[in-house]
Scaffold this active site. Structure first.
Site, PDB file in Angstrom:
ATOM      1  N   GLY A  81      -6.421   5.332  -0.121  1.00 46.24           N
ATOM      2  CA  GLY A  81      -7.781   5.339   0.396  1.00 46.24           C
ATOM      3  C   GLY A  81      -8.593   4.217  -0.226  1.00 46.24           C
ATOM      4  O   GLY A  81      -8.193   3.044  -0.207  1.00 46.24           O
ATOM      5  N   TYR A  89       0.834  -1.208   0.000  1.00 48.70           N
ATOM      6  CA  TYR A  89       0.000   0.000   0.000  1.00 48.70           C
ATOM      7  C   TYR A  89       0.866   1.255   0.000  1.00 48.70           C
ATOM      8  O   TYR A  89       1.818   1.388   0.770  1.00 48.70           O
ATOM      9  CB  TYR A  89      -0.931   0.033   1.225  1.00 48.70           C
ATOM     10  CG  TYR A  89      -1.668   1.349   1.366  1.00 48.70           C
ATOM     11  CD1 TYR A  89      -2.707   1.671   0.501  1.00 48.70           C
ATOM     12  CD2 TYR A  89      -1.295   2.290   2.318  1.00 48.70           C
ATOM     13  CE1 TYR A  89      -3.365   2.892   0.590  1.00 48.70           C
ATOM     14  CE2 TYR A  89      -1.946   3.514   2.428  1.00 48.70           C
ATOM     15  CZ  TYR A  89      -2.982   3.803   1.545  1.00 48.70           C
ATOM     16  OH  TYR A  89      -3.615   5.013   1.639  1.00 48.70           O
TER      17      TYR A  89
END
Length: 506
Positions: free
Chosen positions: A59, A52
């Site tokens: 998000g 990530y």
């Protein structure tokens, strides 16, 4: 020179860097950690591991994998799209504190940025190049995304900066200083904006100002005690030791020191048996506010040295964990607590103002007027103080009890900590003005009583304050007096803190 390690920054260090312009440097050990963390990111990219924020969207887009050729554009797009701040810019000192805190967090070595990033932040600080950062637009979770994006823009050579007292496009200042814009690489954009540095920077500045205001409130309360011939017995150490709160005992001790030698204070039974609460309970009320400031100080010094971005990189990149250290709840609650504590300095001050101007509550000229009736004197100054106190009650409503989901409900609980810190700053400005009004009224009251009877300590304060606000001999535009004295209190805050400490420890 303040050496930054990522772990040892104190509020005193922040004062030196942000208020006194002291230079900063990076410790060798922390720079080594930064390099090691960056090597881990480069390894992740080369191995095409999906992590990530390095090679995914953000998000709700965290499941979107980004091609290796696009990871730099990913970071650039992140900063530009997230730079959505609006409204007036943060004060320059807050912008400076924001750079300092973001730099210190990156030096912990969990964020994966290149050394050039931390070195550029050092350059911005040491060259007094401060990003122009709008105050509004942060939810206080996922970090202070919008404000910190405006900071990150400056590293890219974009956005605006304040330099030598003037606002410029960043590229202009870079040309003057011979700086080259940085092209952000994998993870770096996210590392710069995932964090609580906007609310914490504002919080640190708040604490520094509130701490000084708290000391000034005691000097001014001592003047009022003399103006109203208050009863000194209420500050007797036995009373406060019997309750046991250290802050309460400390306020009482400082009040005794400030009033030592005064011929204007009284004893129980001399004129009355006891005073109203706004005089008698100064140690209890002010002491409780000091408790809130002490709590806030503890939380700020933890947060100033915290890793608050996401994901964090451990074990040379073998362990990369997505978590929620960017969530601002600890600082949001601390700022809301500060709001309540600081607002009380004004609340009790306004009640002392009323006792100074109300002819039904004292034996002074009505409203401290030179010609009561023909001239209104301090009548409307009390109105002004009451208005500011009322406004503070609205601002003191806790921001941290609110939450609005964002990013398609992925970020479904947020802190509103930046709102809390901004409102705390507004309260502090209001409190300083209320204290200025109390000071003007107390100066007039002790003048009626006889300044030769004041304590040596309060007389020194009186003489300095009278250089700013002359005696009320006739009605005038008191707004100017209030603002002039407010400015004086803000600029001379260290002086009275130092003098009070000398009184206690001499």
């Amino acid at each position: 020179m303040v050496e930054l390690t990522g772990n040892t920054l104190t509020l005193e260090d922040v004062k030196r860097v942000c208020y006194e312009g002291e230079l900063v440097s990076i410790s060798k050990d922390s720079l080594k950690k930064v390099k090691g963390s960056r090597d881990a990111v480069d390894k992740i990219v080369s191995e095409k591991r999906t992590i990530y924020g390095i090679n995914t969207g953000f998000g709700k887009f965290s499941d979107v994998v980004i091609d290796e050729s696009d990871v730099n554009d990913l970071q650039k797009n992140l900063i530009r799209s997230h730079a959505c701040g609006v409204g007036d810019p943060f004060p320059e000192v807050v912008s400076r504190a924001m750079i300092l805190l973001r730099l210190n967090a990156l030096l912990k070595g969990f964020s994966g940025v290149r050394p050039v990033i931390v070195e550029r932040l050092v350059t911005l600080l040491n060259s007094n190049i401060h990003p122009v950062i709008p105050q509004q637009g942060s939810l206080g979770a996922s970090g202070d995304l919008a404000p910190l994006s405006h900071l990150a823009l400056v590293l890219m050579g974009e956005g605006k900066v304040q330099y030598n007292g003037t606002i410029y496009a960043t590229e202009e200042v870079y040309k003057k200083e011979g700086l080259t814009p940085i092209e952000l690489q994998a993870k770096e954009g996210l590392a710069l904006i995932n964090g609580t540095q906007a609310m914490t920077a504002m919080g640190v500045v708040n604490w520094i100002e509130a701490n000084d205001i708290a000391i000034q409130s005691e000097w001014i309360a001592a003047l009022t005690m003399e103006g109203l011939e208050g009863i000194i017995d209420a500050f007797h150490p036995a009373i406060h030791e019997a309750r046991g709160y250290p802050e309460q005992m400390e306020v009482a001790e400082r009040m005794r020191n400030l009033l030592a030698g005064s011929q204007l204070i009284t004893k129980q039974g001399d004129k009355r048996v006891q005073d109203a609460y706004s005089l008698r309970c100064i140690p209890q009320v002010h002491g409780a506010s000091w408790q809130s400031l002490n709590y806030v100080k503890e939380k700020l010094e933890i947060e100033m040295n915290a890793a608050t971005d996401n994901p964090l990189i451990f074990d040379g990149g073998e362990t990369v964990i997505s978590g929620g250290n960017f969530h601002g709840q600890p600082i949001a609650i601390a700022m809301d607590f500060m709001k309540i504590g600081v607002a009380e300095f004004a609340s009790i001050s306004e009640r002392r103002i009323e006792r100074l101007v109300n002819p039904q509550l004292n034996d002074l000229p009505p409203f401290l007027s030179a010609k009561p009736g023909l001239q209104s004197g301090a009548m409307i100054m009390q109105y002004c103080a009451a208005s500011l106190v009322s406004e503070n009650k609205t601002l003191a409503h806790p921001a941290s009890v609110d939450s609005i989901p964002s990013s398609a409900n992925q970020e479904d609980h947020v802190s509103m900590g930046t709102i809390a810190s901004r409102h705390a700053h507004m309260i502090i400005q209001n409190v300083r003005r209320v204290l200025a009004i109390e000071c003007i009224c107390a100066l007039q009251a002790v003048q009626y009583r006889g300044v030769e009877k004041m304590s040596p300590q309060t007389f020194a304060f009186y003489e300095e304050a009278r250089k700013i606000v002359p005696s009320i001999t006739e009605d005038r535009v008191f707004s100017e007096d209030i603002e002039n004295l407010t400015d004086w209190l803000k600029k001379n805050k260290r002086q009275w803190t130092t003098q009070l400490n000398e009184l206690i420890f001499q």
